[in-house]
Motif scaffolding. Structure first.
Motif, mmCIF file in Angstrom:
data_model
loop_
_atom_site.group_PDB
_atom_site.id
_atom_site.type_symbol
_atom_site.label_atom_id
_atom_site.label_comp_id
_atom_site.label_asym_id
_atom_site.label_seq_id
_atom_site.Cartn_x
_atom_site.Cartn_y
_atom_site.Cartn_z
ATOM 1 N N SER A 157 -4.543 -5.134 -0.212
ATOM 2 C CA SER A 157 -4.524 -4.452 1.106
ATOM 3 C C SER A 157 -5.410 -5.062 1.959
ATOM 4 O O SER A 157 -6.364 -5.837 1.696
ATOM 5 N N GLY A 182 -3.348 0.476 -3.376
ATOM 6 C CA GLY A 182 -2.823 -0.773 -2.792
ATOM 7 C C GLY A 182 -3.133 -1.984 -3.637
ATOM 8 O O GLY A 182 -3.977 -2.087 -4.432
ATOM 9 N N LEU A 223 -7.366 0.230 -5.809
ATOM 10 C CA LEU A 223 -7.078 -0.869 -5.190
ATOM 11 C C LEU A 223 -7.219 -1.887 -6.136
ATOM 12 O O LEU A 223 -8.086 -1.837 -7.217
ATOM 13 N N VAL A 255 0.763 -1.118 0.062
ATOM 14 C CA VAL A 255 0.138 -0.044 0.172
ATOM 15 C C VAL A 255 0.927 1.315 -0.141
ATOM 16 O O VAL A 255 2.131 1.261 0.477
ATOM 17 N N ASN A 309 -2.735 -1.414 6.114
ATOM 18 C CA ASN A 309 -3.487 -0.030 5.865
ATOM 19 C C ASN A 309 -2.927 0.588 7.123
ATOM 20 O O ASN A 309 -2.694 1.777 7.109
#
Length: 306
Positions: free
Chosen positions: A264, A261, A158, A146, A269
């Motif tokens: 993730s 990310g 993402l 990330v 995170n």
């Protein structure tokens, strides 16, 4: 731009996804500069005191973001309500619950959006503070990564990666730029998901005890088991974005920057947030007066105060 709290207190009841316990959740207005805090009303003495939220308190990330204090007080599965608070730009709020976990509701952020709509938003005299990303910061773990990069707005990109027929039929990469796209329309309805084969393992670790087809997407070896199917064709990656927004809002302030990310999750995170805050050159706190043209477009679209 002013800080925000709720216009009135509201409450809802539900069931914890992992604990399976029935929960009464109450949201209360709070004073300017109060921040976001939790209180377990079923506990007393020091354990029942308010818990001021910060990234350093996310100490259990098994399938959710869970606050665990030095005294062992837990407030679990906070990511969905935090995601809704981010969408509404709520700076100051007291969240009370009488169990160790926020209720899962339907597995998305939408019930919390409805709850906030019922409460209404009140602007306060103090200036809202934003966390602006000043340089690229990345965290990588095996094949997961990330990163934050400087960006005059807020966007999330993402990619998920599941080798399963259901995921092969939908996009596994999505970017949402909140300057022109709505959280409520694009993200809020996306539900949490899990695999049927994982249920027994989860329950052996006292997780997923409240999960069912009404509050999660359940996937078997071939397909989605929920009779109604998916709410979005790419609901899985949209839910990951919902989770990420909630995980990042644990910092308690809107973020000006781009988050990206690959595979993730809650732990990584949170690790990224902590890495940013540990580097004084990676960020700065900024505020904007009302009508300031420098306010990024992503924050002009916050639901209006009552």
């Amino acid at each position: 731009m002013k800080q925000r709290t709720l216009a009135k207190s509201v409450f809802v009841t539900g069931v914890g996804l992992h604990s399976g316990e029935r929960v009464r959740l109450s949201l209360h207005p709070a004073a300017a500069d109060f921040g976001i805090a939790f209180r377990r009303t079923d506990l007393h003495g020091k354990e029942g005191e308010m818990i001021a939220l910060s990234p350093s308190l996310i100490n259990d990330t098994r399938l959710s973001s869970t606050v665990v204090t030095d005294l062992g007080v837990r407030v679990g599965t906070i990511e969905h309500i935090m995601s809704a608070l981010a969408a509404y730009g709520i700076d100051n709020i007291l969240i009370e619950l009488n169990a160790p976990e926020i209720p899962i509701m339907d597995g998305s952020g939408l019930p919390f959006i409805y709850l906030l709509q019922d409460a209404g938003v009140a602007e306060q005299a103090a200036q809202k503070r934003f966390l602006r990303i000043k340089k690229t910061i990345e965290v990588a773990e095996a094949d997961k990564w990330v990163r934050f990069t400087p960006y005059n707005g807020f966007k999330v990109r993402l990619t998920i990666a599941f080798d399963h027929p259901v995921f092969h039929r939908s996009n596994q990469t999505l970017e949402i730029d909140f300057a022109g796209q709505s959280y409520i329309d694009e993200i809020s309805r996306a539900r949490t998901f899990g695999f049927m084969q994982e249920v027994e393992l989860m329950r052996s670790h006292n997780l997923g005890l409240g999960g069912n087809l009404n509050n999660a997407i359940v996937i078997d070896d071939i397909d989605v088991l929920n009779p109604e199917g998916l709410r979005y064709a790419d609901e899985f990656v949209r839910h990951k974005i919902l989770d990420a927004i909630g995980d990042l809002y644990v910092v308690g302030h809107p973020i000006i920057g781009a988050f990206e990310g690959h595979k993730s999750g809650h732990a990584i995170n949170n690790a990224l947030l902590r890495k940013v805050l540990a580097d004084e050159n990676a960020f700065e706190w900024v505020s904007f007066v009302d009508g300031d043209r420098n306010l990024p477009a992503a924050f002009h679209g916050l639901p209006q105060a009552a």
